[in-house]
Design an enzyme around this catalytic site. Structure first.
Site, PDB file in Angstrom:
ATOM      1  N   ASP A   1      47.598 -96.479 144.244  1.00 19.74           N
ATOM      2  CA  ASP A   1      47.116 -97.857 144.427  1.00 19.74           C
ATOM      3  C   ASP A   1      46.702 -98.131 145.882  1.00 19.74           C
ATOM      4  O   ASP A   1      47.515 -98.006 146.802  1.00 19.74           O
ATOM      5  CB  ASP A   1      48.204 -98.848 144.042  1.00 19.74           C
ATOM      6  CG  ASP A   1      48.668 -98.683 142.607  1.00 19.74           C
ATOM      7  OD1 ASP A   1      48.189 -97.778 141.911  1.00 19.74           O
ATOM      8  OD2 ASP A   1      49.533 -99.475 142.178  1.00 19.74           O
TER       9      ASP A   1
ATOM     10  N   GLU B   1      47.838-105.328 135.295  1.00 16.76           N
ATOM     11  CA  GLU B   1      48.310-104.917 136.615  1.00 16.76           C
ATOM     12  C   GLU B   1      47.337-105.267 137.738  1.00 16.76           C
ATOM     13  O   GLU B   1      46.143-105.431 137.533  1.00 16.76           O
ATOM     14  CB  GLU B   1      48.547-103.403 136.616  1.00 16.76           C
ATOM     15  CG  GLU B   1      49.625-102.934 135.646  1.00 16.76           C
ATOM     16  CD  GLU B   1      49.995-101.487 135.879  1.00 16.76           C
ATOM     17  OE1 GLU B   1      51.071-101.261 136.453  1.00 16.76           O
ATOM     18  OE2 GLU B   1      49.215-100.587 135.502  1.00 16.76           O
TER      19      GLU B   1
END
Length: 882
Positions: free
Chosen positions: A78, A327
């Site tokens: 990420d 998410e």
């Protein structure tokens, strides 16, 4: 290990500030009246999620598994850039800064999540990133591991790092950790800290680390607590991924995050709107346990300048019964358009539904709080391809409409998984209202400069300063085309093709175009002019050259005598199974090369999909000639929209002739300084749905006596135009066609514009056999004139015909291009066929085909223009462009 003191539970109030999320009343267009209450939560329903499917506009290119690692010692996933408070990219002393989750590669791929830390990277160019390690003291941070977040640089030079503090629910907020069954005990809270930043020639360092704080925890009402999750919850709970943003229309600041619906899981139920509309509900059966898939996107208002105090608000969106995880939610704002973006997995879809690992998005007009509707009908914006369904993940859409991500688990040519853990190629997207599409691909991890989120006032100012080009499409009518007639002013002299000298003995050449400068003139670079051409080896039958076409180039000092150099692009870099015509523009030491990507790389059987592509390279020249190097990754910059321009799928629905979306020709309007790409297209829709309109036929008087054959419906050529917004080839806007030839002509090839005496002269090429039933015209160059770029084109010479091959040699030349000096270059096609149609040439012996084929340059033609009339003014030796 230093023990971190545990903060008491900070369950934030869910009281809503009455004015906190009111829709903005400032707009470049009339702002929508707020139609939802301040506690309204939008829904991603089962009905919408059921529409998720991969298409050409949402499927990412397959990632090559021969990738380099940005940081060889750590897994990277990420990722997010450092942004200024207004959303623009932060650049500190010339450096861009990015953060990403990292873990040592000594841990296994699947073990990295429980060893996650936040690493820092910096770069001067946004492509080559230097890993600078973990910028904070782990002992001071909250959580056994730190998961994704965001980062903001305030005007005082202070970095605010927001992150997810994840710990074992049994550790009482500490760092103690039990790896066994950890997913069920992964308690998550939102945290932050601050830093000062130092950037000099040695790199970037973060200093003066501030106190770490827990800034939000789930309240149990709107957002599920870990205790509620244990009452029958599914998979994993979520209260993570804090994303900071400032609403440009109100100045208010928020943090949005991933959550799950509050309350006991055993008491979770589906509301009708979670399923779909009444008609859908009447036929749809919801599988058992679907209600446990209860993701939501939460929001908290920032109530202080330090971005440390939050007021928890009801969720912006919920996906109960559709998906369990939404998410890394983030916001992209463009005027009155609010785009709520998120990512999700295949495995988190509720029973009875499925979808790819991808980017999902929702659109609302008028404010942060609203009735968000799924983009593209389903919500899907970007998906991994079917042949590599888990190749990338964790995309983040930036304000320049690019999306960064990490390489996850791509499949190689043998179907084997290769673990990534590094930056993936950045994708370029296009957002228009509630529609999106992928429009290109950049380098791995590339982050370009981008500005702030735009308020409605900003958009209004920009539109006034740089108004969009307005297009009123002109029709080339059957009446005008029926006036086509050859005469002395438009008929070329006979050319004996057998006597023409080959440009190079090794290759056939046909469609040609010179390198132009950014002012629209034929470019001269260090004494050289450059001519590009479609080409194929000289031993290939003429009828097969289009099947293997590639672009090669020639150079000249005088613009008359040309020396062959070689391929324009390195092998293996081009898009398409072959490359058809385009254009090239020189800007300083960089060349912008545009071409038609036809078919797809590596295809075994030829296909005929056509897309517009480009790459940017470096040009260098010395006494030995001109070379092009350092090409950027080739990317598709435009595909047909199905609204103005026919898609291949539409063409396959009974269309009788060929298909066209090709020939990108760069053009700069000398009046407005705006830049465009012209191209050949065809009017959208299937032939069975095509309506004969009076404006396609002509005047009322002509309509009274003219019968249009039914077969004429197959002719649907048009000339398309794309605006290069502010000269930025990452910001292209597809406009309606400049000209259409419905029921008149099937192909208007290689369109281009020359501006002379304040008038716009639009030229194009067409074939004998491309006219609609009931009309006829020669292989020729055709033209139209207008005082304005966007409307009012009239056929030159009444019919449109500018020049044609002689009747006794009707195929001697083709693919003419009018240069700014009114010299016209083309290529020698087939000569001396007698009464034979060009369609019959392929049935002849190879010896016959080669004997009558040109595959080189014919004499250059000079034309003269006087208002709306033209005539042939003379001929020059082949290859003369000066």
């Amino acid at each position: 290990m230093k023990k971190v003191a545990k903060y008491g539970k900070m369950v934030l109030t869910a009281t809503i500030l009455a004015s906190s999320l009111l829709s903005s009343t400032v707009s470049a267009k009339a702002a929508p009246t707020p139609s939802v209450p301040n506690d309204y939560t939008a829904v991603w329903s089962r009905q919408a999620a059921e529409q998720v499917k991969l298409t050409a506009t949402n499927t990412a290119p397959k990632i090559d598994t021969n990738f380099k690692l940005a940081a060889p010692d750590v897994w990277i996933w990420d990722t997010w850039p450092l942004q200024n408070r207004d959303g623009s990219l932060a650049v500190v002393n010339g450096y861009k800064i990015a953060f990403a989750l990292v873990a040592p590669r000594t841990f296994g791929w699947n073990d990295r999540h429980t060893e996650a830390r936040i690493g820092m990277f910096y770069s001067k160019d946004g492509v080559d990133w230097t890993y600078a390690g973990i910028p904070y003291d782990y002992d001071n941070a909250y959580g056994h591991m730190q998961w994704a977040g965001s980062a903001m640089l305030d005007k005082k030079g202070k970095i605010h790092l927001f992150y997810t503090a994840t710990t074992d629910m049994n550790a009482n907020g500490g760092k103690e950790w039990d790896q066994n069954g950890w997913v069920q005990r992964a308690e998550q809270r939102l945290a932050k800290t601050t830093f000062d930043i130092k950037a000099d020639k040695t790199g970037v360092k973060l200093t003066n680390e501030g106190q770490h704080q827990i800034i939000a925890e789930p309240d149990g009402k709107y957002y599920e607590t870990i205790e509620q999750f244990h009452d029958g919850g599914h998979n994993i709970t979520a209260f993570r991924d804090p994303f900071f943003f400032q609403d440009p229309n109100t100045g208010k600041e928020y943090i949005i995050f991933e959550g799950q619906v509050g309350g006991k899981s055993s008491e979770q139920t589906l509301k009708p709107e979670n399923i779909g509309d009444e008609e859908y509900r009447s036929t749809h059966t919801v599988p058992d346990r679907a209600e446990l898939y209860d993701g939501n996107i939460g929001i908290a208002e920032v109530t202080d300048k330090d971005a440390s105090k939050l007021k928890l608000l009801p969720p912006l969106l919920e996906s109960i019964g559709a998906n369990h995880q939404v998410e890394r939610p983030h916001m992209y704002i463009k005027g009155n358009d609010y785009y709520l973006m998120t990512i999700s997995h295949t495995f988190t879809y509720a029973p009875g539904l499925t979808g790819p690992d991808g980017v999902y998005g929702f659109h609302n007009e008028g404010g942060v709080r609203g009735d968000y509707k799924p983009l593209n009908g389903s919500g899907l914006v970007v998906a991994n391809p079917k042949e590599s369904p888990y190749q990338a993940y964790s995309w983040m859409v930036l304000p320049d409409e690019t999306a960064i991500s990490f390489i996850n688990e791509p499949l190689d040519e043998n179907g084997n998984v290769k673990h990534g853990g590094t930056f993936a190629p950045t994708l370029q997207l296009s957002f228009e209202g509630d529609k999106t599409k992928i429009v290109g691909e950049l380098q791995h991890g590339e982050i370009r400069d981008f500005g702030p989120y735009l308020s409605a006032k900003d958009v209004e100012k920009m539109e006034k300063k740089n108004p969009q080009t307005e297009i009123t499409t002109t029709n080339w009518t059957r009446e005008q085309a029926s006036m086509i007639e050859q005469n002395a002013d438009n008929t070329l002299p006979y050319t004996d093709i057998k006597k023409l000298e080959k440009m190079t003995p090794d290759y056939h050449i046909w469609d040609t175009w010179p390198l132009m400068d950014r002012n629209g003139n034929v470019a001269t670079y260090k004494g050289y002019k450059v001519l590009f051409a479609l080409s194929a080896p000289s031993d290939v039958l003429p009828g097969k050259v289009h099947d293997i076409a590639t672009i090669r180039y020639f150079i000249s000092k005088d613009g008359k005598e040309w020396k062959f150099v070689g391929d324009l692009f390195p092998e293996g870099t081009k898009l398409g199974s072959r490359q058809w015509a385009g254009s090239a523009m020189l800007d300083g030491d960089k060349i912008h090369a545009f071409y038609t990507a036809t078919g797809h790389e590596g295809e075994k059987n030829l296909t005929y999909e056509q897309r517009l592509a480009m790459s940017i390279g470096e040009i260098a020249a010395d006494k030995n000639g001109v070379k092009f190097t350092d090409w950027t990754p080739h990317r598709i910059i435009m595909e047909p929209d199905g609204e103005h321009y026919q898609t291949l799928e539409q063409a396959k629905q009974g269309e009788g002739g060929g298909y066209a979306f090709r020939d990108p020709m760069w053009f700069k309007d000398p009046k407005t300084k705006k830049e465009y790409l012209l191209f050949e297209g065809q009017s959208a829709g299937a032939v069975g749905d095509r309506e004969l309109k009076p404006e396609y036929i002509g005047s009322e008087e002509f309509q009274k006596t003219h019968t249009v054959p039914a077969g004429a419906a197959s002719a649907n050529a048009n000339i398309g135009i794309i605006e290069v917004v502010k000269g930025d080839f990452n910001n292209l806007k597809l406009l309606p066609p400049l000209l259409e030839a419905n029921y008149v002509n099937e192909e208007l090839e290689r369109p281009h514009i020359v501006v002379k005496d304040g008038k716009y002269y639009l030229f194009t090429d067409s074939h004998i056999n491309k006219y609609a039933e009931g009309l006829q015209g020669p292989e020729g160059l055709y033209g139209f004139v207008s005082d304005k770029l966007g409307e009012g084109f009239k056929p030159l010479n009444g019919s449109g015909l500018v020049l044609a091959n002689p009747k006794n040699n009707p195929y001697q030349a083709y693919s003419w291009l009018v240069l700014p000096n009114l010299n016209v270059v083309g290529f020698a096609h087939f000569g001396d066929l007698g009464t034979m149609s060009i369609g019959d040439v392929g049935n002849q012996s190879p010896e016959f085909q080669f004997a009558h084929w040109g595959g080189t340059l014919p004499p250059t033609v000079q034309i003269a223009i006087n208002g709306d009339t033209t005539k042939i003014a003379g001929e020059l030796p082949p290859g003369s462009i000066n």
